[in-house]
Design a protein around this motif. Structure first.
Motif, PDB file in Angstrom:
ATOM      1  N   ALA A 141       2.775 -12.649  12.168  1.00 43.06           N
ATOM      2  CA  ALA A 141       1.267 -12.625  12.570  1.00 43.06           C
ATOM      3  C   ALA A 141       0.218 -13.262  12.289  1.00 43.06           C
ATOM      4  O   ALA A 141       0.388 -13.412  10.890  1.00 43.06           O
ATOM      5  CB  ALA A 141       0.760 -11.077  13.003  1.00 43.06           C
ATOM      6  N   ILE A 187       0.750  -1.160   0.045  1.00 39.68           N
ATOM      7  CA  ILE A 187      -0.024   0.145   0.019  1.00 39.68           C
ATOM      8  C   ILE A 187       0.824   1.265  -0.013  1.00 39.68           C
ATOM      9  O   ILE A 187       0.618   2.351  -0.483  1.00 39.68           O
ATOM     10  CB  ILE A 187      -1.048   0.265   1.297  1.00 39.68           C
ATOM     11  N   HIS A 233       1.371  -0.328  11.538  1.00 42.90           N
ATOM     12  CA  HIS A 233       0.214   0.669  11.281  1.00 42.90           C
ATOM     13  C   HIS A 233       0.163   1.118   9.997  1.00 42.90           C
ATOM     14  O   HIS A 233      -0.672   2.164   9.660  1.00 42.90           O
ATOM     15  CB  HIS A 233       0.716   1.916  12.222  1.00 42.90           C
ATOM     16  N   ARG A 282      -2.461  -9.018   3.544  1.00 40.39           N
ATOM     17  CA  ARG A 282      -2.618  -9.996   4.833  1.00 40.39           C
ATOM     18  C   ARG A 282      -3.108  -9.314   6.069  1.00 40.39           C
ATOM     19  O   ARG A 282      -3.124 -10.274   7.130  1.00 40.39           O
ATOM     20  CB  ARG A 282      -1.431 -10.472   4.807  1.00 40.39           C
ATOM     21  N   ASN A 283      -3.431  -8.123   6.137  1.00 42.36           N
ATOM     22  CA  ASN A 283      -3.371  -7.413   7.402  1.00 42.36           C
ATOM     23  C   ASN A 283      -4.769  -7.534   7.840  1.00 42.36           C
ATOM     24  O   ASN A 283      -5.694  -8.025   7.087  1.00 42.36           O
ATOM     25  CB  ASN A 283      -2.845  -6.043   7.429  1.00 42.36           C
TER      26      ASN A 283
HETATM   27  C1  LIG Z   1      -0.938 -10.012   9.914  1.00 41.79           C
HETATM   28  C2  LIG Z   1      -1.003  -8.496  10.177  1.00 41.79           C
HETATM   29  C3  LIG Z   1      -1.883  -7.652  10.370  1.00 41.79           C
HETATM   30  C4  LIG Z   1      -1.638  -6.160  10.551  1.00 41.79           C
HETATM   31  N1  LIG Z   1      -2.729  -5.418  10.994  1.00 41.79           N
HETATM   32  C5  LIG Z   1      -2.815  -4.214  10.471  1.00 41.79           C
HETATM   33  C6  LIG Z   1      -4.081  -3.368  10.781  1.00 41.79           C
HETATM   34  O1  LIG Z   1      -5.015  -3.803  11.105  1.00 41.79           O
HETATM   35  N2  LIG Z   1      -3.815  -1.944  10.432  1.00 41.79           N
HETATM   36  C7  LIG Z   1      -2.722  -1.251   9.943  1.00 41.79           C
HETATM   37  O2  LIG Z   1      -2.677  -0.089   9.816  1.00 41.79           O
HETATM   38  N3  LIG Z   1      -1.705  -2.227   9.727  1.00 41.79           N
HETATM   39  C8  LIG Z   1      -1.560  -3.296   9.785  1.00 41.79           C
HETATM   40  N4  LIG Z   1      -0.627  -4.221   9.598  1.00 41.79           N
HETATM   41  C9  LIG Z   1       0.676  -3.630   9.138  1.00 41.79           C
HETATM   42  C10 LIG Z   1       0.422  -3.097   7.552  1.00 41.79           C
HETATM   43  O3  LIG Z   1      -0.041  -4.395   6.932  1.00 41.79           O
HETATM   44  C11 LIG Z   1       1.799  -2.756   7.197  1.00 41.79           C
HETATM   45  O4  LIG Z   1       2.349  -1.722   8.091  1.00 41.79           O
HETATM   46  C12 LIG Z   1       1.780  -2.279   5.766  1.00 41.79           C
HETATM   47  O5  LIG Z   1       1.044  -3.119   4.842  1.00 41.79           O
HETATM   48  C13 LIG Z   1       3.308  -2.095   4.968  1.00 41.79           C
HETATM   49  O6  LIG Z   1       3.011  -1.677   3.774  1.00 41.79           O
HETATM   50  P1  LIG Z   1       4.475  -1.778   2.859  1.00 41.79           P
HETATM   51  O7  LIG Z   1       3.884  -1.256   1.370  1.00 41.79           O
HETATM   52  O8  LIG Z   1       5.407  -0.848   3.590  1.00 41.79           O
HETATM   53  O9  LIG Z   1       4.908  -3.032   2.646  1.00 41.79           O
HETATM   54  P2  LIG Z   1       4.357  -4.441   1.897  1.00 41.79           P
HETATM   55  O10 LIG Z   1       2.894  -4.508   1.822  1.00 41.79           O
HETATM   56  O11 LIG Z   1       5.296  -5.530   2.718  1.00 41.79           O
HETATM   57  O12 LIG Z   1       4.799  -4.134   0.482  1.00 41.79           O
HETATM   58  C14 LIG Z   1       6.302  -4.182   0.132  1.00 41.79           C
HETATM   59  C15 LIG Z   1       6.450  -4.779  -1.134  1.00 41.79           C
HETATM   60  O13 LIG Z   1       7.599  -4.651  -1.548  1.00 41.79           O
HETATM   61  C16 LIG Z   1       7.887  -6.002  -2.496  1.00 41.79           C
HETATM   62  N5  LIG Z   1       9.389  -5.720  -2.502  1.00 41.79           N
HETATM   63  C17 LIG Z   1      10.138  -6.180  -1.632  1.00 41.79           C
HETATM   64  N6  LIG Z   1      11.501  -6.075  -2.159  1.00 41.79           N
HETATM   65  C18 LIG Z   1      11.473  -5.842  -3.340  1.00 41.79           C
HETATM   66  C19 LIG Z   1      12.339  -5.869  -4.413  1.00 41.79           C
HETATM   67  N7  LIG Z   1      13.659  -5.906  -4.316  1.00 41.79           N
HETATM   68  N8  LIG Z   1      11.753  -5.522  -5.725  1.00 41.79           N
HETATM   69  C20 LIG Z   1      10.510  -5.452  -6.167  1.00 41.79           C
HETATM   70  N9  LIG Z   1       9.408  -5.580  -5.102  1.00 41.79           N
HETATM   71  C21 LIG Z   1       9.884  -5.699  -3.730  1.00 41.79           C
HETATM   72  C22 LIG Z   1       7.345  -7.171  -1.653  1.00 41.79           C
HETATM   73  O14 LIG Z   1       7.026  -8.205  -2.575  1.00 41.79           O
HETATM   74  C23 LIG Z   1       5.859  -6.576  -1.253  1.00 41.79           C
HETATM   75  O15 LIG Z   1       5.045  -6.631  -1.876  1.00 41.79           O
HETATM   76  C24 LIG Z   1      -0.709  -5.643   9.633  1.00 41.79           C
HETATM   77  C25 LIG Z   1       0.403  -6.323   9.121  1.00 41.79           C
HETATM   78  C26 LIG Z   1       0.248  -7.910   9.258  1.00 41.79           C
HETATM   79  C27 LIG Z   1       1.121  -8.862   8.563  1.00 41.79           C
END
Ligand SMILES: Cc1cc2nc3c(=O)[nH]c(=O)nc-3n(C[C@H](O)[C@H](O)[C@H](O)COP(=O)(O)OP(=O)(O)OC[C@H]3O[C@@H](n4cnc5c(N)ncnc54)[C@H](O)[C@@H]3O)c2cc1C
Length: 432
Positions: free
Chosen positions: A227, A18, A387, A49-50
């Motif tokens: 988690a 996101i 978060h 997955r959250n």
């Molecule tokens: C079980 C669970 C419950 C949660 N509950 C909540 C909640 O209720 N409310 C809330 O606010 N937050 C919640 N969170 C936290 C929230 O989901 C995360 O903080 C948020 O989704 C992080 O987003 P992101 O884009 O930083 O990371 P991610 O969604 O992990 O995305 C990172 C992406 O980068 C890609 N990537 C990595 N390295 C590379 C590369 N070298 N080249 C290309 N692509 C790459 C990965 O494949 C991945 O898809 C929860 C998390 C989990 C796991």
């Protein structure tokens, strides 16, 4: 979303969660030619997955301005992205089973009231009005009416579609092997499908950010925990609020299914855990009841990779291990048991599916959103510490402001990259 790789772009965003998808969306809307690169499928890791809680409640006071501005975006996000996100503005309700817990909420309210956030303590009777079927030993609660919940995968994918609608490019199934810099400035990315030249790169690689940044000499302390979540079969309406009850948390989807989680997480010790142990020690001590620690295959695999010369060592991002982490079935069974006990009037509650996700966090449990000094042109948006779903929209907008305006519309000093090296971490003041 399987577009060809362009040779050049104004900005490249690494990571289709996101945070990356929202960053690419706001950049595209500002007229920047942007490419969003995701090594797997959009929203495949944390963002799909959250639990789906979108809450300001309980957040660190430093994070509240971001959480509140994100909440404001969430209220109209379905219209903006022209998508059904299953957004439900039902409030967030944190339950208390002791006077100590209520006192903690009261202290947080004092801090929260510095901001115009509507939040209040509820008596046990008022909690009962919100959840008539509740039978747990509740003495009161904390309620924030403007909070809500939404579907994680639908939201992340909607952002990615909106990137394309706004003129950006989305390439999934494309792993970035490394960020390329020359003379202290980023010049492009090297991927398993070729190279892209650019002068702006956003590292939004979630739990993999630390590894992506390390070759640039940037040390991002990052811990990963596993988690477990489950989805029940449809149930009669319980409440529109997202509910945190200590031993379990839940939200009810529009189709009646409940997304349910337990109270603890699994911590698989990895090589990075050992490297970064010192930085995280105070956090472990404060949260010592939260983690179940495992030493096993993930550590072994990291050790083998660190000394190996195989393809997985050379191209760690192309090998997508740990994308489907194992759920803790005992934890899921226990959460279901307590849920049934607290809500005994429901029809038999059956678990339909269980899964797990890896949460990445920083030592002070607030994210990094920063344009680093070296190399120039690199913005890091990672370490969202559980978060990031709620904060995703504002994180994306702030990233676009750092790149396009050179200055963000909110104060990001507490989220700067350099705070770890300076030892200037945020005090622990979040209560959920
Ligand atoms: C079980 C669970 C419950 C949660 N509950 C909540 C909640 O209720 N409310 C809330 O606010 N937050 C919640 N969170 C936290 C929230 O989901 C995360 O903080 C948020 O989704 C992080 O987003 P992101 O884009 O930083 O990371 P991610 O969604 O992990 O995305 C990172 C992406 O980068 C890609 N990537 C990595 N390295 C590379 C590369 N070298 N080249 C290309 N692509 C790459 C990965 O494949 C991945 O898809 C929860 C998390 C989990 C796991």
């Amino acid at each position: 979303m399987d577009a060809a790789l362009p040779e050049r772009a104004d900005a490249v965003v690494v990571g289709g969660g996101i945070v990356g998808a929202a960053s690419a969306y706001y950049l595209a809307r500002r007229g920047i030619s942007v490419v969003l690169l995701e090594r797997g499928a959009i929203g495949e890791e944390q963002s799909g997955r959250n639990w789906g809680f979108v809450r300001q409640q309980g957040r660190h006071p430093l994070e509240l301005p971001l959480a509140m501005e994100s909440n404001r975006i969430w209220q109209t996000l379905e219209t903006e992205l022209e998508a059904d996100l299953e957004w439900t503005r039902g409030g967030n309700l944190a339950l208390a089973t002791s006077a100590e817990r209520l006192a903690l909420y009261e202290r947080w309210l004092d801090a929260a009231h510095e901001w115009p956030l509507e939040a209040q303590l509820l008596s046990a009777a008022e909690v009962q009005d919100l959840i008539p079927d509740l039978r747990g030993p509740v003495v009161g609660g904390l309620y924030t009416p403007s909070d809500g919940h939404a579907d994680p995968a639908k939201t992340t994918q909607a952002f990615a579609r909106a990137v394309e609608d706004a003129g950006g490019t989305v390439v999934s199934g494309c792993a970035v092997d490394r960020i390329v810099a020359d003379a202290g400035t980023v010049t492009g990315v090297s991927t398993d499908r070729g190279e892209i030249a650019t002068s702006h790169i956003v590292c939004a690689a979630g739990a993999w950010s630390s590894r992506l940044l390390r070759p640039l000499g940037l040390v991002l302390p990052q811990r990963m925990v596993r988690a477990t979540v489950q989805r029940t079969a449809p149930l009669a309406p319980i409440t529109r609020a997202g509910v945190w009850a200590g031993e379990f948390s839940f939200r009810q989807r529009r189709d009646g299914r409940v997304i349910l989680a337990g109270s603890r997480v699994d911590y698989d010790v990895r090589l990075d855990s050992l490297r970064q142990l010192r930085g995280f020690l105070p956090n472990y001590w404060r949260n010592r009841g939260l983690f179940r620690i495992h030493v096993g295959r993930p550590l072994l695999r990291d050790l083998v990779d660190s000394i190996g010369a195989g393809d997985r060592s050379r191209h760690p991002f192309r090998h997508r291990h740990a994308v489907e982490p194992a759920p803790n079935r005992r934890d899921a069974a226990r959460a279901l048991q307590v849920f049934r006990r607290w809500l005994p009037g429901l029809d038999p509650v059956e678990s339909e599916e269980q899964w797990a996700g890896v949460i990445d966090s920083t030592p002070d449990a607030v994210p990094v959103i920063d344009a680093v000094d070296h190399p120039r042109g690199l913005v890091v948006a990672a370490g969202f510490s559980g978060h990031g779903f709620a904060l995703g929209p504002i994180a994306g907008r702030l990233v676009s402001e750092l790149i396009v305006d050179g200055a963000p519309s909110l104060d990001l000093r507490s989220f700067r990259f350099g705070r770890f090296a300076e030892g200037a971490l945020a005090e622990p003041r979040a209560v959920l």
